[in-house]
Design a protein around this motif. Structure first.
Motif, PDB file in Angstrom:
ATOM      1  N   HIS A 113      28.477  43.794  36.713  1.00  0.00           N
ATOM      2  CA  HIS A 113      27.180  43.470  36.638  1.00  0.00           C
ATOM      3  C   HIS A 113      26.937  42.649  35.187  1.00  0.00           C
ATOM      4  CE1 HIS A 113      24.965  45.224  40.015  1.00  0.00           C
ATOM      5  NE2 HIS A 113      25.688  46.191  39.939  1.00  0.00           N
ATOM      6  N   ARG A 114      27.288  43.221  33.881  1.00  0.00           N
ATOM      7  CA  ARG A 114      27.323  42.507  32.823  1.00  0.00           C
ATOM      8  C   ARG A 114      28.156  41.271  32.798  1.00  0.00           C
ATOM      9  NH1 ARG A 114      29.308  45.551  28.483  1.00  0.00           N
ATOM     10  NH2 ARG A 114      30.382  46.958  29.670  1.00  0.00           N
ATOM     11  N   MET A 115      29.397  41.153  33.436  1.00  0.00           N
ATOM     12  CA  MET A 115      30.259  39.925  33.440  1.00  0.00           C
ATOM     13  C   MET A 115      29.339  38.758  34.007  1.00  0.00           C
ATOM     14  SD  MET A 115      34.077  39.753  34.977  1.00  0.00           S
ATOM     15  CE  MET A 115      33.544  39.632  36.773  1.00  0.00           C
ATOM     16  N   CYS A 116      28.723  39.140  35.299  1.00  0.00           N
ATOM     17  CA  CYS A 116      27.909  38.243  35.915  1.00  0.00           C
ATOM     18  C   CYS A 116      26.638  37.762  35.283  1.00  0.00           C
ATOM     19  CB  CYS A 116      27.442  38.912  37.261  1.00  0.00           C
ATOM     20  SG  CYS A 116      28.504  39.024  38.550  1.00  0.00           S
ATOM     21  N   HIS A 117      26.062  38.718  34.391  1.00  0.00           N
ATOM     22  CA  HIS A 117      24.651  38.570  33.560  1.00  0.00           C
ATOM     23  C   HIS A 117      25.426  37.409  32.608  1.00  0.00           C
ATOM     24  CE1 HIS A 117      21.096  38.719  32.008  1.00  0.00           C
ATOM     25  NE2 HIS A 117      21.469  39.147  30.807  1.00  0.00           N
ATOM     26  N   LYS A 118      26.677  37.793  31.614  1.00  0.00           N
ATOM     27  CA  LYS A 118      27.038  37.111  30.555  1.00  0.00           C
ATOM     28  C   LYS A 118      27.368  35.686  31.261  1.00  0.00           C
ATOM     29  CE  LYS A 118      29.996  37.116  26.874  1.00  0.00           C
ATOM     30  NZ  LYS A 118      31.250  37.933  26.244  1.00  0.00           N
ATOM     31  N   TYR A 119      28.030  35.326  32.209  1.00  0.00           N
ATOM     32  CA  TYR A 119      28.224  34.072  32.750  1.00  0.00           C
ATOM     33  C   TYR A 119      27.885  33.625  34.024  1.00  0.00           C
ATOM     34  CZ  TYR A 119      32.084  35.508  29.421  1.00  0.00           C
ATOM     35  OH  TYR A 119      32.818  35.737  28.409  1.00  0.00           O
ATOM     36  N   PRO A 120      26.319  33.484  33.897  1.00  0.00           N
ATOM     37  CA  PRO A 120      25.809  32.951  35.067  1.00  0.00           C
ATOM     38  C   PRO A 120      26.008  31.658  35.699  1.00  0.00           C
ATOM     39  CG  PRO A 120      24.173  32.741  33.190  1.00  0.00           C
ATOM     40  CD  PRO A 120      25.462  33.681  32.802  1.00  0.00           C
ATOM     41  N   GLU A 121      26.580  30.750  34.841  1.00  0.00           N
ATOM     42  CA  GLU A 121      27.044  29.443  35.275  1.00  0.00           C
ATOM     43  C   GLU A 121      28.342  29.526  36.227  1.00  0.00           C
ATOM     44  OE1 GLU A 121      29.328  30.454  31.985  1.00  0.00           O
ATOM     45  OE2 GLU A 121      27.380  30.709  32.257  1.00  0.00           O
ATOM     46  N   THR A 122      29.014  30.623  36.030  1.00  0.00           N
ATOM     47  CA  THR A 122      30.332  30.831  36.874  1.00  0.00           C
ATOM     48  C   THR A 122      30.110  31.896  37.983  1.00  0.00           C
ATOM     49  OG1 THR A 122      31.644  30.295  34.819  1.00  0.00           O
ATOM     50  CG2 THR A 122      32.601  31.718  36.752  1.00  0.00           C
ATOM     51  N   PHE A 123      29.531  33.038  37.579  1.00  0.00           N
ATOM     52  CA  PHE A 123      29.469  34.198  38.592  1.00  0.00           C
ATOM     53  C   PHE A 123      28.047  34.067  39.153  1.00  0.00           C
ATOM     54  CE2 PHE A 123      32.875  35.360  35.612  1.00  0.00           C
ATOM     55  CZ  PHE A 123      33.990  35.437  36.314  1.00  0.00           C
ATOM     56  N   MET A 124      27.859  34.523  40.495  1.00  0.00           N
ATOM     57  CA  MET A 124      26.522  34.917  40.964  1.00  0.00           C
ATOM     58  C   MET A 124      27.035  36.444  41.716  1.00  0.00           C
ATOM     59  SD  MET A 124      24.407  33.295  44.316  1.00  0.00           S
ATOM     60  CE  MET A 124      24.056  34.369  45.451  1.00  0.00           C
ATOM     61  N   PHE A 125      26.048  37.639  41.079  1.00  0.00           N
ATOM     62  CA  PHE A 125      26.412  38.840  41.875  1.00  0.00           C
ATOM     63  C   PHE A 125      25.893  38.848  43.250  1.00  0.00           C
ATOM     64  CE2 PHE A 125      25.343  43.249  42.679  1.00  0.00           C
ATOM     65  CZ  PHE A 125      26.749  43.969  42.287  1.00  0.00           C
ATOM     66  N   ALA A 126      26.676  39.407  44.199  1.00  0.00           N
ATOM     67  CA  ALA A 126      26.546  39.144  45.615  1.00  0.00           C
ATOM     68  C   ALA A 126      26.608  40.588  46.398  1.00  0.00           C
ATOM     69  CB  ALA A 126      27.640  38.070  46.101  1.00  0.00           C
ATOM     70  N   THR A 127      26.175  40.834  47.337  1.00  0.00           N
ATOM     71  CA  THR A 127      26.161  42.158  48.308  1.00  0.00           C
ATOM     72  C   THR A 127      26.187  41.791  49.817  1.00  0.00           C
ATOM     73  OG1 THR A 127      23.928  42.383  48.157  1.00  0.00           O
ATOM     74  CG2 THR A 127      24.953  43.482  46.346  1.00  0.00           C
TER      75      THR A 127
END
Length: 419
Positions: A113-127
């Motif tokens: 979760h924190r990785m997605c928050h730190k790099y929002p231009e690269t990662f989008m949390f998905a479910t």
């Protein structure tokens, strides 16, 4: 003919032979990149979160994923590899079982979760399948979570549900240890004994609850007996998040042909692992060897059950030509070179996983009115010095009840004799 002219002639001949081959290779790669721009590459298993634990104790502020260079995975490699979606592994080792596995697993979920928050231009949390498509539209890597090993649950359906609410979308039923309710793959090697003849009754409860929740059941790391039991009882398709073909490399972590056929019947997916030991059963392997697994699975069970499950950052040896996540387009080009059609390649890239996830979501929705299973595992099956028994009947109370019952029987007997 003069010697100089002969030399020039030979050089021209060599160039004329090489150029068409180079041109063909470029054509395959160009076509591969085009297909990857149309369909997301979805990888079933990456252990970067475990590297964050090992190297930084999950202190994400101390690492820059743009520049870290001692892992198979970083942001530049992700971009070059056209990674459309990734199941990040929330893995903790088997020696945490009966100790702090749940806490450590929650910390691995947290770091994703924190990785997605730190790099929002690269990662989008998905479910969900819809999230994957939306992230691909935004040119981001959809980031999903898979928990690798049932020991992370501490045999609790409540913990399973909480992890689902935190975004976990698959559970690998075992890692390389038995749980109190399922046997792991080492049983098939003879190095460990079977404790449950596959799944215990609670293990079967858990499979049904995963169907109800809409959580993918991952059969990597389990025994063949468990594979068959789950395939027979699950109402939703199953996955192997990072396993290869047993017929190509007879390692017990790989999938036998009869199971491949059952996965096909169940419309599930086998996501091919890149670990050398599972690719060639040796310490060395090449990209071509990995493609052999794709070819075999396609031949036995069809292109509709194949996916990519690299296992990057979770293994110590990877094939020549697939050194890190940036190299995956070369494998796609190799499949095209082997006469895979565009439809087949797109299926393996992501269409198969999207179909499986959508079907799992449909099963979940169909069970929407089904109550959660709240019957706990029997205490005798999980009793250990680190576990309390709150909520379970007190054995002393049972003993008292038994004593009282015996006394009543004696009194009743005496009354009958007197009468």
């Amino acid at each position: 003919m003069l010697p100089g002219v002969v030399h020039v002639y030979r050089v021209l001949c060599v160039i004329s032979c090489i150029l068409p081959q180079l041109s063909a290779e470029d054509t395959y790669m160009t076509r591969a990149l085009q297909l990857m721009s149309e369909t997301p590459l979805i990888d079933g298993h990456n252990d970067l979160p475990w590297q964050l634990r090992k190297q930084f104790n999950n202190q994400l502020n101390k690492v820059d994923l743009n520049t870290i260079n001692n892992t198979h995975t970083n942001i530049p490699k992700i971009k070059e590899g056209r990674l459309g979606a990734q199941f990040w592994s929330a893995y903790v080792p088997c020696d945490s079982q009966y100790k702090d596995a749940v806490r450590q697993t929650l910390e691995q979920i947290d770091v994703v979760h924190r990785m997605c928050h730190k790099y929002p231009e690269t990662f989008m949390f998905a479910t969900s399948s819809q999230d994957i498509r939306e992230a691909f539209r935004q040119n981001k890597t959809a980031s999903l979570i898979g928990v690798e090993g049932g020991h992370s649950l501490d045999s609790s359906l409540g913990t399973l549900r909480v992890m689902y609410h935190l975004g976990v979308r698959y559970l690998t039923l075992t890692h390389s240890c038995n749980t109190p309710w399922a046997d792991n793959w080492l049983v098939d090697t003879g190095s460990e004994v079977s404790e449950h003849d596959g799944l215990s009754p609670f293990g079967k409860q858990l499979v049904k609850e995963m169907n109800r929740l809409g959580m993918l059941i991952d059969l990597a790391h389990v025994t063949v007996k468990v594979m068959n039991q789950v395939l027979n009882m699950s109402t939703a398709p199953v996955i192997f998040s990072h396993s290869s073909a047993y017929a190509v490399c007879p390692h017990k972590r790989n999938v036998p042909d009869d199971i491949l056929k059952k996965v096909s019947e169940k419309k599930g997916i086998v996501m091919v692992n890149f670990y050398n030991d599972y690719v060639t059963c040796s310490k060395t392997a090449t990209l071509s060897d990995v493609a052999d697994h794709f070819d075999h699975i396609k031949k036995v069970a069809g292109a509709h059950i194949i996916g990519f499950g690299g296992d990057y950052d979770g293994v110590t040896r990877v094939p020549e030509g697939l050194e890190d996540v940036s190299k995956v387009p070369a494998l796609v080009a190799e499949l095209l070179k082997r006469n895979w059609t565009d439809v087949e390649v797109k299926a393996a890239l992501g269409d198969n996983l999207l179909r499986v996830l959508e079907q799992v979501e449909m099963v979940r929705d169909s069970l929407n009115n089904t109550l959660p299973d709240d019957v706990p595992i029997p205490y005798d099956e999980v009793k250990n010095p680190c576990r309390t028994s709150y909520g379970y009947p007190d054995p002393a109370d049972n003993a008292g009840a038994g004593h009282s019952l015996s006394l009543l029987v004696v009194v009743f007997t005496l009354l009958v004799m007197i009468i």
